[in-house]
Design an enzyme around this catalytic site. Sequence first.
Site, short mmCIF file in Angstrom:
data_model
loop_
_atom_site.label_atom_id
_atom_site.label_comp_id
_atom_site.label_asym_id
_atom_site.label_seq_id
_atom_site.Cartn_x
_atom_site.Cartn_y
_atom_site.Cartn_z
N ARG A 110 0.81 -1.26 0.05
CA ARG A 110 -0.05 0.03 -0.08
C ARG A 110 0.84 1.27 -0.15
NH1 ARG A 110 -3.60 2.79 4.21
NH2 ARG A 110 -5.25 3.57 3.06
N ILE A 144 -7.29 7.46 -0.60
CA ILE A 144 -7.10 5.80 -0.72
C ILE A 144 -7.98 5.43 0.32
CG2 ILE A 144 -5.00 6.16 0.53
CD1 ILE A 144 -3.98 3.76 -1.18
N SER A 145 -8.79 4.53 0.06
CA SER A 145 -9.58 3.75 1.15
C SER A 145 -8.74 3.19 1.97
CB SER A 145 -10.75 2.92 0.52
OG SER A 145 -11.50 3.49 -0.54
N GLN A 146 -9.60 3.16 3.42
CA GLN A 146 -8.80 2.38 4.34
C GLN A 146 -8.88 1.07 4.12
OE1 GLN A 146 -12.09 3.47 7.14
NE2 GLN A 146 -11.09 1.93 8.39
#
Length: 690
Positions: A53, A79-81
């Site tokens: 990530r 950016i999504s968790q």
Amino acid sequence: MDDIDDDAEPLITHAPGVDWDPAERRARMVERDIVSRGVRHAGVLRAIGTVPREQFVSPDVAEFAYDDHPLPIAGGQTISQPYIVALMAEAAELTPGDRVLEVGAGSGYGAAVLSLIAEQVWAIERHRELVSSAERVLRELGYDNARVIWGDGTLGFPPAAPFDAIVVTAGGPRVPPALLDQLADGGRLVMPIGSVTRNQELVRLRRDGDTFEEESLGPVRFVPLIGAQGYSERVAEPEAEVLTVAAPMSGRRTAGVRAPHGISALVAESAEPFSSIVSADIGPLIERIGDARVVLLGESTHGTSEFYRLRARITEELIAHHGFTVVAVESDWPDAARVDAWIRRRTPIGPPFTPFARFPTWMWRNRETVELVDWLRDYNEAHEGDRPPVRFCGLDLYSLFTSRDEVLAFLDSVDTDAAEVARTRYGCLTPWEQDPAAYGRAVVSEGLVACEPGVVATLTDLLANRMDYVDGDVHAFDDAAHNALVVANAERYYRTMYYGSVESWNLRDQHMFDTLRAIEQRAAGGVIVWEHNSHIGDGSATEMASRGESNVGQLCREAYGDDAYLVGFGTDRGTVAAASTWGGPMEVKSIRHSHSLSYERVFVDSGIPAFFMHLRDPERRELRSELSTPRLERAIGVIYRPETELQSHYFQAVLPRQFDEYVWLVETSAVVPLPTHGVLGAPDLYPFGL
Ligand code: SAM
């Protein structure tokens, strides 16, 4: 509409400045944030445990990559968790042959995860700059079955339809009809539906011929889906600033980035500034504390002089004018008992030893503590006979062996047979005296028989013989009984450490709370607690809650309600006393400026160098609400590692729920340590041996 710049330099081959092991962090994150919250799909866990990530975000936030929260990317997007990515991938029920459409490619991270589970992924993104960077990083990392396409995802991607699964990572008013058309029979569509400004609902649709079975998966919060079959840009734009976040279904962890000047201006308006510790007007704070039974004074580092000095001022005022009679600190019981004997002019109970000579010595063996202790002794002397004497107590449980010695010395003085039995039982622990943590390891991993029955039996026997043992000196009995309890809890603590940090954290904070409660119930007046913010702030308002951790502050709120007053202390920069490794020497280290996404930065930006801020005040709804968007908060303990600061020292919190009051000092300095040489091995009645 593909928009790939083939000639561009590789975007990143590694995250610059990364000197930590991403694989290890990833594995830890999968366990801590994803498995623990119920995601079980093996392919999803493998994918999240594989995709780097940190490569999908800019270098300045790469250190955050394995914390479970969204991070900013270009175009004002996020950016999504990881938990949300995992949750949606699991909800999409992916199988290896699936063709998947992702609407909202963002950084490309989600597409990479999906591509490791499914056959082929098409990811659409409306922001052109994100398309090129996502596409490039996916190519660099070899995710060749994921393509990023520039376009309006509300219209789907007809050339590749139908899709076995569609995952929409932005929240829309309804499911776009085009996506329904492009979902294969038996296909699953997962998408947040709902308002731009409030929480949305994550829904899963399953296609069965011409019908769609709908299921709610719980509340979430995403950036808006903007397009022909989503929100119009005009409606969404004013809200975009607060909607940078995808929240987990637990609703516990959300993070957003608001314009700091707005909040900082509000902080500046609400703050009560002061210019020095000596002259600070603590009157309003004392008034707000009112007749609370327990006042918890925190610190964001264990080695900051100003925190000790300001807490001492508040403590002295509470004792001198408001009937408080106990100072309970984050130190070992026997060590604090030596201070207690000193300030109450009693002969110390138990065998001689040098208090606060164990790592981290500077936490209590420092000039600032000596000043407080001298004041307490003078106060007790001045008020002898007319006021109850003030006590000084230690709440912690690290004194396995000193407490053992104290119990044995007590039993030697009242019951030599019982002392022999206890000596044999405690003998089980003796081999581990130099390294109690190794004891826990030996029990858990090598099958060593635990010493638990012996230490528990010693405690039980001691308590059962109270009537016989008290005989004139209740104080000595109580002290021995508490030491026996510390031995029992410390034995458990060292074993529990090997089952996980959550269990041992909870055991330690429960022990500290139980000790505090027992002290408070017998105290003539209120109790003032000095511990780190991480213990005294309400843990349920921080990311501790999602790990299942509780702490002293939370337990106090539950037990005392408004009769507990929680005060956090924070700083931005300066120096701090801390070690680089556990057991290492104390160093005076420079504190890095606080992170741009932190509460500390909000306070720096207020432009006020030192202030008190009342957070419990119901009138301050706007301040509380503005500060309630979760942010990072810094915690420096006895170890400070500035080089990995984001990972090692920041956590997520909702500060106005964590504390009733916050004290800010923008620049601070290290405590002044007292030498231990010359006192080690030379016990003295004076606890600091000077
Ligand atoms: N999945 C992404 C990742 O892993 O980085 C995060 C997605 S972010 C929460 C949502 C994305 O949806 C944003 O990048 C936004 O630009 C995009 N978006 C919003 N409306 C869209 C639309 N109609 N078509 C395509 N993308 C859209």
